[in-house]
Write a protein that holds these residues in place. Structure first.
Motif, PDB file in Angstrom:
ATOM      1  N   GLN A   1      21.530   7.671   9.249  1.00 10.21           N
ATOM      2  CA  GLN A   1      22.187   6.374   9.311  1.00 10.21           C
ATOM      3  C   GLN A   1      23.644   6.453   8.864  1.00 10.21           C
ATOM      4  OE1 GLN A   1      19.249   4.341   7.030  1.00 10.21           O
ATOM      5  NE2 GLN A   1      17.985   3.900   8.814  1.00 10.21           N
ATOM      6  N   VAL A   2      23.939   7.295   7.891  1.00  6.55           N
ATOM      7  CA  VAL A   2      25.333   7.492   7.471  1.00  6.55           C
ATOM      8  C   VAL A   2      26.117   8.165   8.598  1.00  6.55           C
ATOM      9  CG1 VAL A   2      26.839   8.752   5.869  1.00  6.55           C
ATOM     10  CG2 VAL A   2      24.906   7.448   4.989  1.00  6.55           C
ATOM     11  N   PHE A   3      25.497   9.118   9.285  1.00  8.85           N
ATOM     12  CA  PHE A   3      26.132   9.774  10.429  1.00  8.85           C
ATOM     13  C   PHE A   3      26.446   8.749  11.519  1.00  8.85           C
ATOM     14  CE2 PHE A   3      25.702  12.010  14.552  1.00  8.85           C
ATOM     15  CZ  PHE A   3      26.781  12.878  14.431  1.00  8.85           C
ATOM     16  N   ILE A   4      25.489   7.875  11.813  1.00  4.40           N
ATOM     17  CA  ILE A   4      25.703   6.814  12.800  1.00  4.40           C
ATOM     18  C   ILE A   4      26.811   5.874  12.326  1.00  4.40           C
ATOM     19  CG2 ILE A   4      24.649   4.776  13.891  1.00  4.40           C
ATOM     20  CD1 ILE A   4      21.986   6.418  13.866  1.00  4.40           C
ATOM     21  N   THR A   5      26.848   5.589  11.030  1.00  6.08           N
ATOM     22  CA  THR A   5      27.911   4.747  10.463  1.00  6.08           C
ATOM     23  C   THR A   5      29.286   5.336  10.737  1.00  6.08           C
ATOM     24  OG1 THR A   5      26.482   3.866   8.722  1.00  6.08           O
ATOM     25  CG2 THR A   5      28.853   3.848   8.289  1.00  6.08           C
ATOM     26  N   VAL A   6      29.419   6.646  10.545  1.00  7.46           N
ATOM     27  CA  VAL A   6      30.702   7.321  10.783  1.00  7.46           C
ATOM     28  C   VAL A   6      31.073   7.214  12.258  1.00  7.46           C
ATOM     29  CG1 VAL A   6      31.887   9.559  10.748  1.00  7.46           C
ATOM     30  CG2 VAL A   6      30.489   8.854   8.793  1.00  7.46           C
ATOM     31  N   ILE A   7      30.112   7.457  13.140  1.00  4.97           N
ATOM     32  CA  ILE A   7      30.372   7.369  14.589  1.00  4.97           C
ATOM     33  C   ILE A   7      30.805   5.952  14.967  1.00  4.97           C
ATOM     34  CG2 ILE A   7      29.278   7.415  16.872  1.00  4.97           C
ATOM     35  CD1 ILE A   7      27.591   9.774  15.824  1.00  4.97           C
ATOM     36  N   MET A   8      30.103   4.953  14.453  1.00  2.00           N
ATOM     37  CA  MET A   8      30.420   3.562  14.800  1.00  2.00           C
ATOM     38  C   MET A   8      31.769   3.145  14.221  1.00  2.00           C
ATOM     39  SD  MET A   8      28.005   3.096  16.777  1.00  2.00           S
ATOM     40  CE  MET A   8      28.576   1.513  17.313  1.00  2.00           C
ATOM     41  N   THR A   9      32.128   3.685  13.087  1.00  2.00           N
ATOM     42  CA  THR A   9      33.446   3.387  12.512  1.00  2.00           C
ATOM     43  C   THR A   9      34.548   3.960  13.394  1.00  2.00           C
ATOM     44  OG1 THR A   9      32.500   3.312  10.281  1.00  2.00           O
ATOM     45  CG2 THR A   9      34.899   3.623  10.453  1.00  2.00           C
ATOM     46  N   PHE A  10      34.378   5.215  13.818  1.00  4.46           N
ATOM     47  CA  PHE A  10      35.354   5.796  14.740  1.00  4.46           C
ATOM     48  C   PHE A  10      35.400   5.008  16.049  1.00  4.46           C
ATOM     49  CE2 PHE A  10      34.940   9.874  12.266  1.00  4.46           C
ATOM     50  CZ  PHE A  10      36.275   9.918  11.859  1.00  4.46           C
ATOM     51  N   ALA A  11      34.237   4.593  16.542  1.00  3.49           N
ATOM     52  CA  ALA A  11      34.190   3.799  17.783  1.00  3.49           C
ATOM     53  C   ALA A  11      34.950   2.486  17.606  1.00  3.49           C
ATOM     54  CB  ALA A  11      32.743   3.531  18.183  1.00  3.49           C
ATOM     55  N   GLY A  12      34.812   1.877  16.441  1.00  2.00           N
ATOM     56  CA  GLY A  12      35.533   0.638  16.179  1.00  2.00           C
ATOM     57  C   GLY A  12      37.037   0.803  16.272  1.00  2.00           C
ATOM     58  N   PHE A  13      37.535   1.918  15.712  1.00  3.68           N
ATOM     59  CA  PHE A  13      38.972   2.180  15.809  1.00  3.68           C
ATOM     60  C   PHE A  13      39.368   2.533  17.245  1.00  3.68           C
ATOM     61  CE2 PHE A  13      38.529   3.043  11.177  1.00  3.68           C
ATOM     62  CZ  PHE A  13      39.423   2.085  10.731  1.00  3.68           C
ATOM     63  N   TYR A  14      38.551   3.334  17.905  1.00  2.00           N
ATOM     64  CA  TYR A  14      38.855   3.760  19.277  1.00  2.00           C
ATOM     65  C   TYR A  14      38.943   2.564  20.219  1.00  2.00           C
ATOM     66  CZ  TYR A  14      38.538   6.107  23.778  1.00  2.00           C
ATOM     67  OH  TYR A  14      38.783   6.530  25.055  1.00  2.00           O
ATOM     68  N   PHE A  15      37.966   1.665  20.131  1.00  2.00           N
ATOM     69  CA  PHE A  15      37.913   0.509  21.025  1.00  2.00           C
ATOM     70  C   PHE A  15      38.694  -0.688  20.494  1.00  2.00           C
ATOM     71  CE2 PHE A  15      34.099   2.823  22.474  1.00  2.00           C
ATOM     72  CZ  PHE A  15      34.377   2.888  23.825  1.00  2.00           C
ATOM     73  N   GLU A  16      39.321  -0.523  19.349  1.00  5.27           N
ATOM     74  CA  GLU A  16      40.135  -1.573  18.742  1.00  5.27           C
ATOM     75  C   GLU A  16      39.382  -2.906  18.690  1.00  5.27           C
ATOM     76  OE1 GLU A  16      43.793  -1.532  20.993  1.00  5.27           O
ATOM     77  OE2 GLU A  16      44.439   0.331  20.049  1.00  5.27           O
ATOM     78  N   ILE A  17      38.227  -2.888  18.039  1.00  5.55           N
ATOM     79  CA  ILE A  17      37.423  -4.099  17.952  1.00  5.55           C
ATOM     80  C   ILE A  17      38.141  -5.141  17.089  1.00  5.55           C
ATOM     81  CG2 ILE A  17      35.266  -2.870  18.411  1.00  5.55           C
ATOM     82  CD1 ILE A  17      34.565  -3.009  15.471  1.00  5.55           C
TER      83      ILE A  17
END
Length: 121
Positions: A34-50
């Motif tokens: 879940q921490v690994f998924i958290t890191v991925i989703m955080t990077f995705a948030g920056f990438y997609f500029e949510i």
């Protein structure tokens, strides 16, 4: 023995909480995932500029999953301590606790889909 100040007690409480979070991450495979998924989703948030609202929803969903997973782990550890042998009542309690993790994980996944699917497609 003199009573410690409110501030000293708060700092000690923060230390205990940090130690607990580190123990949880070090010892539980599901939290590591879940921490690994958290890191991925955080990077995705920056990438997609949510948006700010999407960040709030994402952070809330992540915190809820991690927090409930921590409570599930605590329930399992207490259950195993109280009754080390197989017990159907303890199994029932553990299943309910795991079910709570599943429910918030499904909700977090739906939030993730609502945020990211329109940006991907």
């Amino acid at each position: 023995m003199p009573k410690e100040s409110f501030l000293v007690n708060r700092f000690k409480s923060i230390g205990f909480a940090l130690r607990g979070a580190i123990l949880l991450i070090k010892t539980e495979a599901s939290i590591k995932i879940q921490v690994f998924i958290t890191v991925i989703m955080t990077f995705a948030g920056f990438y997609f500029e949510i948006s700010n609202t999407e960040w709030i929803l994402q952070i809330f969903a992540i915190a809820l999953v991690l927090g409930i997973e921590g409570m599930n782990t605590a329930v399992e550890k207490i259950s195993d301590f109280v009754q080390p042998e197989f017990d159907s009542k303890i199994g029932f309690i553990k299943d309910i606790s795991a079910g709570a993790v599943m429910l918030v994980s499904i909700a977090a996944s739906i939030i993730g889909c609502i945020i990211y699917l329109p940006k991907i497609f």
